[in-house]
Scaffold this motif. Sequence first.
Motif, PDB file in Angstrom:
ATOM      1  N   ILE A 530      15.993 -25.705  32.491  1.00  0.00           N
ATOM      2  CA  ILE A 530      17.173 -24.872  32.732  1.00  0.00           C
ATOM      3  C   ILE A 530      18.113 -24.938  31.530  1.00  0.00           C
ATOM      4  CG2 ILE A 530      19.275 -24.651  34.127  1.00  0.00           C
ATOM      5  CD1 ILE A 530      17.615 -25.633  36.523  1.00  0.00           C
ATOM      6  N   ASP A 531      18.255 -26.136  31.005  1.00  0.00           N
ATOM      7  CA  ASP A 531      19.152 -26.324  29.879  1.00  0.00           C
ATOM      8  C   ASP A 531      18.689 -25.530  28.657  1.00  0.00           C
ATOM      9  OD1 ASP A 531      21.515 -27.592  29.070  1.00  0.00           O
ATOM     10  OD2 ASP A 531      20.332 -28.881  27.736  1.00  0.00           O
ATOM     11  N   SER A 532      17.383 -25.510  28.423  1.00  0.00           N
ATOM     12  CA  SER A 532      16.922 -24.844  27.210  1.00  0.00           C
ATOM     13  C   SER A 532      16.683 -23.347  27.425  1.00  0.00           C
ATOM     14  CB  SER A 532      15.662 -25.527  26.667  1.00  0.00           C
ATOM     15  OG  SER A 532      14.643 -25.476  27.639  1.00  0.00           O
ATOM     16  N   LYS A 533      16.292 -22.936  28.630  1.00  0.00           N
ATOM     17  CA  LYS A 533      15.947 -21.518  28.824  1.00  0.00           C
ATOM     18  C   LYS A 533      16.858 -20.770  29.784  1.00  0.00           C
ATOM     19  CE  LYS A 533      11.204 -22.854  27.991  1.00  0.00           C
ATOM     20  NZ  LYS A 533      10.287 -23.618  28.859  1.00  0.00           N
ATOM     21  N   GLY A 534      17.762 -21.480  30.424  1.00  0.00           N
ATOM     22  CA  GLY A 534      18.691 -20.798  31.331  1.00  0.00           C
ATOM     23  C   GLY A 534      18.194 -20.762  32.773  1.00  0.00           C
ATOM     24  N   LEU A 535      19.106 -20.433  33.666  1.00  0.00           N
ATOM     25  CA  LEU A 535      18.792 -20.424  35.099  1.00  0.00           C
ATOM     26  C   LEU A 535      17.767 -19.355  35.462  1.00  0.00           C
ATOM     27  CD1 LEU A 535      22.410 -20.896  36.482  1.00  0.00           C
ATOM     28  CD2 LEU A 535      20.468 -22.381  37.044  1.00  0.00           C
ATOM     29  N   ASP A 536      17.587 -18.364  34.586  1.00  0.00           N
ATOM     30  CA  ASP A 536      16.643 -17.283  34.871  1.00  0.00           C
ATOM     31  C   ASP A 536      15.209 -17.765  35.017  1.00  0.00           C
ATOM     32  OD1 ASP A 536      18.362 -15.206  35.205  1.00  0.00           O
ATOM     33  OD2 ASP A 536      18.222 -14.456  33.150  1.00  0.00           O
ATOM     34  N   ILE A 537      14.873 -18.922  34.425  1.00  0.00           N
ATOM     35  CA  ILE A 537      13.494 -19.392  34.586  1.00  0.00           C
ATOM     36  C   ILE A 537      13.170 -19.728  36.040  1.00  0.00           C
ATOM     37  CG2 ILE A 537      12.999 -20.371  32.293  1.00  0.00           C
ATOM     38  CD1 ILE A 537      13.651 -23.092  33.840  1.00  0.00           C
ATOM     39  N   LEU A 538      14.205 -19.850  36.874  1.00  0.00           N
ATOM     40  CA  LEU A 538      13.959 -20.231  38.265  1.00  0.00           C
ATOM     41  C   LEU A 538      13.462 -19.081  39.118  1.00  0.00           C
ATOM     42  CD1 LEU A 538      17.033 -22.533  38.971  1.00  0.00           C
ATOM     43  CD2 LEU A 538      14.730 -23.192  38.244  1.00  0.00           C
ATOM     44  N   SER A 539      13.512 -17.857  38.579  1.00  0.00           N
ATOM     45  CA  SER A 539      13.026 -16.761  39.418  1.00  0.00           C
ATOM     46  C   SER A 539      12.344 -15.686  38.593  1.00  0.00           C
ATOM     47  CB  SER A 539      14.171 -16.163  40.230  1.00  0.00           C
ATOM     48  OG  SER A 539      14.841 -15.197  39.467  1.00  0.00           O
ATOM     49  N   GLU A 540      11.534 -14.929  39.273  1.00  0.00           N
ATOM     50  CA  GLU A 540      10.730 -13.901  38.635  1.00  0.00           C
ATOM     51  C   GLU A 540      11.610 -12.737  38.159  1.00  0.00           C
ATOM     52  OE1 GLU A 540       6.894 -11.272  40.130  1.00  0.00           O
ATOM     53  OE2 GLU A 540       7.678 -12.892  41.365  1.00  0.00           O
ATOM     54  N   PHE A 541      12.580 -12.364  39.013  1.00  0.00           N
ATOM     55  CA  PHE A 541      13.478 -11.245  38.692  1.00  0.00           C
ATOM     56  C   PHE A 541      14.858 -11.777  38.354  1.00  0.00           C
ATOM     57  CE2 PHE A 541      10.379  -9.801  41.867  1.00  0.00           C
ATOM     58  CZ  PHE A 541       9.706  -8.853  41.100  1.00  0.00           C
ATOM     59  N   PRO A 542      15.623 -11.023  37.530  1.00  0.00           N
ATOM     60  CA  PRO A 542      16.968 -11.487  37.203  1.00  0.00           C
ATOM     61  C   PRO A 542      17.836 -11.586  38.467  1.00  0.00           C
ATOM     62  CG  PRO A 542      16.516  -9.319  36.216  1.00  0.00           C
ATOM     63  CD  PRO A 542      15.270  -9.759  36.882  1.00  0.00           C
ATOM     64  N   GLN A 543      18.516 -12.689  38.629  1.00  0.00           N
ATOM     65  CA  GLN A 543      19.383 -12.891  39.789  1.00  0.00           C
ATOM     66  C   GLN A 543      20.824 -12.915  39.323  1.00  0.00           C
ATOM     67  OE1 GLN A 543      18.131 -13.044  42.845  1.00  0.00           O
ATOM     68  NE2 GLN A 543      15.995 -13.056  42.132  1.00  0.00           N
ATOM     69  N   GLY A 544      21.697 -12.289  40.079  1.00  0.00           N
ATOM     70  CA  GLY A 544      23.106 -12.257  39.691  1.00  0.00           C
ATOM     71  C   GLY A 544      23.930 -13.347  40.327  1.00  0.00           C
ATOM     72  N   ASP A 545      23.287 -14.158  41.175  1.00  0.00           N
ATOM     73  CA  ASP A 545      24.100 -15.129  41.909  1.00  0.00           C
ATOM     74  C   ASP A 545      23.543 -16.548  41.858  1.00  0.00           C
ATOM     75  OD1 ASP A 545      21.900 -14.573  43.420  1.00  0.00           O
ATOM     76  OD2 ASP A 545      23.008 -13.818  45.152  1.00  0.00           O
ATOM     77  N   PHE A 546      22.988 -16.917  40.728  1.00  0.00           N
ATOM     78  CA  PHE A 546      22.604 -18.312  40.532  1.00  0.00           C
ATOM     79  C   PHE A 546      23.718 -19.027  39.777  1.00  0.00           C
ATOM     80  CE2 PHE A 546      17.640 -18.108  40.604  1.00  0.00           C
ATOM     81  CZ  PHE A 546      17.701 -17.752  41.938  1.00  0.00           C
ATOM     82  N   VAL A 547      24.032 -20.224  40.229  1.00  0.00           N
ATOM     83  CA  VAL A 547      25.088 -21.020  39.600  1.00  0.00           C
ATOM     84  C   VAL A 547      24.528 -22.406  39.313  1.00  0.00           C
ATOM     85  CG1 VAL A 547      27.406 -21.968  39.911  1.00  0.00           C
ATOM     86  CG2 VAL A 547      26.856 -19.713  40.854  1.00  0.00           C
ATOM     87  N   LEU A 548      24.899 -22.955  38.176  1.00  0.00           N
ATOM     88  CA  LEU A 548      24.331 -24.233  37.757  1.00  0.00           C
ATOM     89  C   LEU A 548      24.717 -25.365  38.705  1.00  0.00           C
ATOM     90  CD1 LEU A 548      22.537 -25.521  35.600  1.00  0.00           C
ATOM     91  CD2 LEU A 548      24.611 -26.101  34.331  1.00  0.00           C
ATOM     92  N   PHE A 549      23.756 -26.263  38.903  1.00  0.00           N
ATOM     93  CA  PHE A 549      23.923 -27.434  39.776  1.00  0.00           C
ATOM     94  C   PHE A 549      23.482 -28.653  38.977  1.00  0.00           C
ATOM     95  CE2 PHE A 549      19.849 -25.367  40.114  1.00  0.00           C
ATOM     96  CZ  PHE A 549      18.990 -26.407  39.835  1.00  0.00           C
ATOM     97  N   ARG A 550      23.676 -29.858  39.547  1.00  0.00           N
ATOM     98  CA  ARG A 550      23.203 -31.068  38.877  1.00  0.00           C
ATOM     99  C   ARG A 550      21.901 -31.544  39.523  1.00  0.00           C
ATOM    100  NH1 ARG A 550      27.509 -35.614  39.372  1.00  0.00           N
ATOM    101  NH2 ARG A 550      27.052 -35.188  41.577  1.00  0.00           N
ATOM    102  N   ARG A 551      21.226 -32.434  38.841  1.00  0.00           N
ATOM    103  CA  ARG A 551      19.995 -32.944  39.439  1.00  0.00           C
ATOM    104  C   ARG A 551      20.284 -33.694  40.744  1.00  0.00           C
ATOM    105  NH1 ARG A 551      21.371 -36.459  35.435  1.00  0.00           N
ATOM    106  NH2 ARG A 551      20.992 -38.704  35.662  1.00  0.00           N
ATOM    107  N   PHE A 552      21.490 -34.241  40.886  1.00  0.00           N
ATOM    108  CA  PHE A 552      21.818 -35.002  42.094  1.00  0.00           C
ATOM    109  C   PHE A 552      21.843 -34.107  43.333  1.00  0.00           C
ATOM    110  CE2 PHE A 552      23.731 -37.034  38.421  1.00  0.00           C
ATOM    111  CZ  PHE A 552      23.076 -38.252  38.464  1.00  0.00           C
TER     112      PHE A 552
END
Length: 567
Positions: A530-552
């Motif tokens: 996530i740090d190197s490629k952004g939150l977009d790697i978490l989904s196939e399509f662009p999402q407008g409502d992903f917000v960064l979280f911590r590993r905890f």
Amino acid sequence: MMDNQDLYNHLLKIDARGYKAYKDIKGSYQFPDFTLIIEHVQGDPFASPSKLIIKIPQAVAKFPAILYQTDSRRIALEDYLIRQFHQTCEQLSSRRGTGKSGLISIVKVGQEILKRTAATVNNKEIEIRFFVGLPARGRSILGRQAAQMLCEDIPNIVEQALKYQALDAKAIQTQVQTTEDADWIRQELKEKRIVTFIANNSILPRQSGVDSRALETNYIPFQSPKSLEVSFNCPNQGLIKGLGIPQGITVIVGGGYHGKSTLLRAIELGIYNHIPGDGREFVVSDPSSVKIRAEDGRSIVGVNISPFINQLPQQRSTDHFSSTNASGSTSQAANIIEALEVGTQVLLVDEDTAATNFMIRDRRMQQLIAKEKEPITPFIDKIQQLYTEYGVSTILVMGGSGDYFDVANTVIAMENFQPHDVTEKAKLIAQQTPNERLIEGGQEFGKITPRIPLPESIDPSRGRRDVKVKVRDVDEVVFGTEDIDLTAVEQIVESGQLRAIAAAIIYAKNKYMNRQNTLPEILAHVMIDIDSKGLDILSEFPQGDFVLFRRFELAAALNRLRSLKVP
Ligand code: ADP
Ligand code: MG
């Protein structure tokens, strides 16, 4: 590429037709100043709103590069634009038909400045992801209204909210500089051997339990006692002074209603930066701080809670402890061990939400109930080992028991919402009035055993649907057929964090769960990606409502998934 006129004409043409006719407008449109991408069209007026993207070239938006040159600054600017977009929508958009018809909206934000997929700023362009409820009456398309929204309202929003010239340059600068200073302080905490910093004049109390904005009247600004005061020479603000809570064990005492929990809450959220005006802009905590509380009823899967709990009735193992309905004390033990498993350095505990029998066991109780008959080794007997063996500090709110004076390095008394350094006084009392407790903690803290989550135990599918995830506010994730209850995970502040966490669980399963990687290894991989490629790697399509979280918090969600299995 089609242009705004094409879109306008098309929308008029499909007026009064069935809602499905909206499907055709998916695509990219060139407006005079920006590109509008209709990424996903909702199936009916009551479904989740349609997903849109605006891209405005930097040549048009004209944000000075100095506002987005570093990560801190860029995230602050992106956050500012999201808030600006939201405000402008509130003014412009109105309901125009059935369901969510006519609403233009963007991800919901609170007091924190966070990395979000809703806004991206770089040298080339500004990208904003947002939502539109395409208007209908019943199920028939309101074409004229749709044309108005997409071809008039949206250009207006761009004009008012996303061009530098239209915005308050001073306010943007303040937000960017404040964020940069707070990040800078956070980086310097270790150097000063402190775990959290609360600047003088901070405003900690909130308007209400459901309104997290600063109390506006009748508040007492925070002022550090001289003996614990530290100062930071920040890049923008210059010298900032305040209370530095040292590494080690800190007990916050004081009468009821004197501001103890309010202080701890501010420290909990000091893992995030806050918007100017919040009052906690310079309350800055170690980024690995984890709030610990009792959480009876939660599920626990294969956690080694033996440092705290041993010899349960019915010979139940505690080095591999599972429960579908944990007690207050076992849940608090599991919460601590799980936080340690993924690398916390600071535990935050408030007596208001702790299990008493987990926190203390006094001399009289030790006499009545022999150690052999009490499975729990109380926190008080482990808290020093945690620091000396693992370097894990604890900040503890404890107005109800002086037993902790023996183990504390620092004691802070809250009196009329102001902190006082009462360490020496408390130590003297501990000497003069010994509590005569027997020490029960044993030679060492005990082993922290990383677990290996089994991929087949994580299933986001539901019936015929491949993936079904949904979130409710900041408290719950519906994950396939399971509900993950995160009510007690208090450092989640936006539902966008939960959406991203749900996606991250699936990502982690598919990419890194191989029956060999341990949970901390898996989470480290995910966070690096996530740090190197952004939150977009978490989904196939662009999402407008992903917000960064911590590993905890990601770990917290996985740990509360009732289907989870470990070998
Ligand atoms: P405690 O945990 O010591 O019982 P709380 O932190 O719950 O106390 O605070 C009690 C009340 O006082 C809360 O309503 C809180 O909003 C308010 N409060 C806390 N700090 C301040 C302050 N600095 N100025 C004014 N009110 C405050
Ligand atoms: Mg309290």
